[in-house]
Design a protein around this motif. Structure first.
Motif, PDB file in Angstrom:
ATOM      1  N   ILE A   1      -2.369  58.360  28.877  1.00  0.00           N
ATOM      2  CA  ILE A   1      -3.079  59.415  29.604  1.00  0.00           C
ATOM      3  C   ILE A   1      -4.244  58.831  30.375  1.00  0.00           C
ATOM      4  CG2 ILE A   1      -2.483  61.269  27.998  1.00  0.00           C
ATOM      5  CD1 ILE A   1      -5.286  60.929  26.736  1.00  0.00           C
ATOM      6  N   GLY A   2      -4.735  59.610  31.312  1.00  0.00           N
ATOM      7  CA  GLY A   2      -5.945  59.229  32.031  1.00  0.00           C
ATOM      8  C   GLY A   2      -6.527  60.419  32.746  1.00  0.00           C
ATOM      9  N   ARG A   3      -7.837  60.370  32.968  1.00  0.00           N
ATOM     10  CA  ARG A   3      -8.516  61.405  33.750  1.00  0.00           C
ATOM     11  C   ARG A   3      -9.679  60.776  34.512  1.00  0.00           C
ATOM     12  NH1 ARG A   3     -12.169  65.154  29.902  1.00  0.00           N
ATOM     13  NH2 ARG A   3     -12.812  63.527  28.453  1.00  0.00           N
TER      14      ARG A   3
ATOM     15  N   GLY B   1      -6.010  59.729  42.705  1.00  0.00           N
ATOM     16  CA  GLY B   1      -6.869  60.860  43.036  1.00  0.00           C
ATOM     17  C   GLY B   1      -6.553  62.121  42.250  1.00  0.00           C
ATOM     18  N   ALA B   2      -5.553  62.051  41.365  1.00  0.00           N
ATOM     19  CA  ALA B   2      -5.213  63.211  40.541  1.00  0.00           C
ATOM     20  C   ALA B   2      -6.340  63.507  39.559  1.00  0.00           C
ATOM     21  CB  ALA B   2      -3.913  62.954  39.790  1.00  0.00           C
ATOM     22  N   GLN B   3      -6.430  64.769  39.138  1.00  0.00           N
ATOM     23  CA  GLN B   3      -7.409  65.189  38.124  1.00  0.00           C
ATOM     24  C   GLN B   3      -7.164  64.476  36.803  1.00  0.00           C
ATOM     25  OE1 GLN B   3     -10.037  66.803  38.333  1.00  0.00           O
ATOM     26  NE2 GLN B   3      -9.821  68.891  39.029  1.00  0.00           N
ATOM     27  N   ALA B   4      -5.881  64.335  36.482  1.00  0.00           N
ATOM     28  CA  ALA B   4      -5.474  63.709  35.227  1.00  0.00           C
ATOM     29  C   ALA B   4      -4.014  63.308  35.365  1.00  0.00           C
ATOM     30  CB  ALA B   4      -5.643  64.690  34.062  1.00  0.00           C
ATOM     31  N   TRP B   5      -3.551  62.471  34.459  1.00  0.00           N
ATOM     32  CA  TRP B   5      -2.143  62.073  34.470  1.00  0.00           C
ATOM     33  C   TRP B   5      -1.687  61.766  33.060  1.00  0.00           C
ATOM     34  CZ3 TRP B   5      -1.606  57.328  32.389  1.00  0.00           C
ATOM     35  CH2 TRP B   5      -2.703  56.448  32.468  1.00  0.00           C
ATOM     36  N   LEU B   6      -0.369  61.898  32.880  1.00  0.00           N
ATOM     37  CA  LEU B   6       0.259  61.601  31.605  1.00  0.00           C
ATOM     38  C   LEU B   6       1.550  60.839  31.862  1.00  0.00           C
ATOM     39  CD1 LEU B   6      -0.426  64.977  31.662  1.00  0.00           C
ATOM     40  CD2 LEU B   6      -0.272  64.533  29.241  1.00  0.00           C
ATOM     41  N   GLU B   7       1.844  59.864  31.027  1.00  0.00           N
ATOM     42  CA  GLU B   7       3.150  59.214  31.022  1.00  0.00           C
ATOM     43  C   GLU B   7       3.839  59.660  29.743  1.00  0.00           C
ATOM     44  OE1 GLU B   7       3.749  55.024  32.532  1.00  0.00           O
ATOM     45  OE2 GLU B   7       1.654  54.996  31.841  1.00  0.00           O
TER      46      GLU B   7
END
Length: 178
Positions: free
Chosen positions: A157-159, A129-135
């Motif tokens: 990454i993802g959004r 449910g996050a706006q975006a994410w990064l590893e």
């Protein structure tokens, strides 16, 4: 912390320490930020709410996060050499408060209050449910006083679709007006 007295024309005269930490916190709190949850660890994940997050470079892709040295996630980032950042949406204030609470459960129970998925490359929890994410892979650590400044090379990454962002301003959480 220091401040600089200036003469007319902008020339510095003397550096003096900032004594009032409450006033300093109030001044710094006037900078509105997004809110993230920083996570690390596969077997024993750790997390913390953080608004000290910034893009450093697009080419190569590098971000920075600042982590207080006493946070459990600090040692986990150093041990794993990797971490994830979930940029919170407006509906995730409860998650932000949970990971900011010093009295929350630790260990595996730390993540019982939120839905996560393991990062594809680091295994660090990413908040659903996050706006975006990064590893990220940890590429550098710098002394930031009571914090470490971690630089991370972005691995993935993802959004996904999400609602408005969660913001932090003047000591409180806020959402954008409708």
């Amino acid at each position: 912390m220091t401040s600089i007295d200036r003469l007319p024309g902008g020339r510095p005269t003397a550096v003096r320490p900032v004594q009032d930490r409450t006033e300093l916190r109030g001044v710094l709190g006037r900078f509105a930020t997004g809110v993230t949850v920083l996570t690390a660890g596969r077997a024993e994940p750790r997390g913390m709410t953080a608004n000290s997050f910034a893009s450093v470079s697009l080419d190569p892709a590098v971000i920075l996060v600042c982590v207080v040295r006493t946070a459990a996630v600090h040692e986990t980032i150093l041990a794993e050499r990797a971490f994830a950042v979930s940029v919170l949406s407006g509906s995730q204030e409860k998650a932000a408060r949970h990971f900011a609470d010093r009295h929350r459960p630790r260990g595996a129970q730390e993540f019982d209050a939120v839905e996560t998925t393991p990062g594809r490359l680091t295994g660090a929890p990413v908040l659903v449910g996050a706006q975006a994410w990064l590893e990220c892979e940890l590429t550098a650590e710098y002394d930031g006083g009571d914090h470490s400044i971690f630089l991370g090379s972005v691995l993935d990454i993802g959004r996904p679709p999400a609602d408005d962002p969660l913001l932090f301003f003047a000591g409180g959480f806020h959402r954008l007006p409708d």
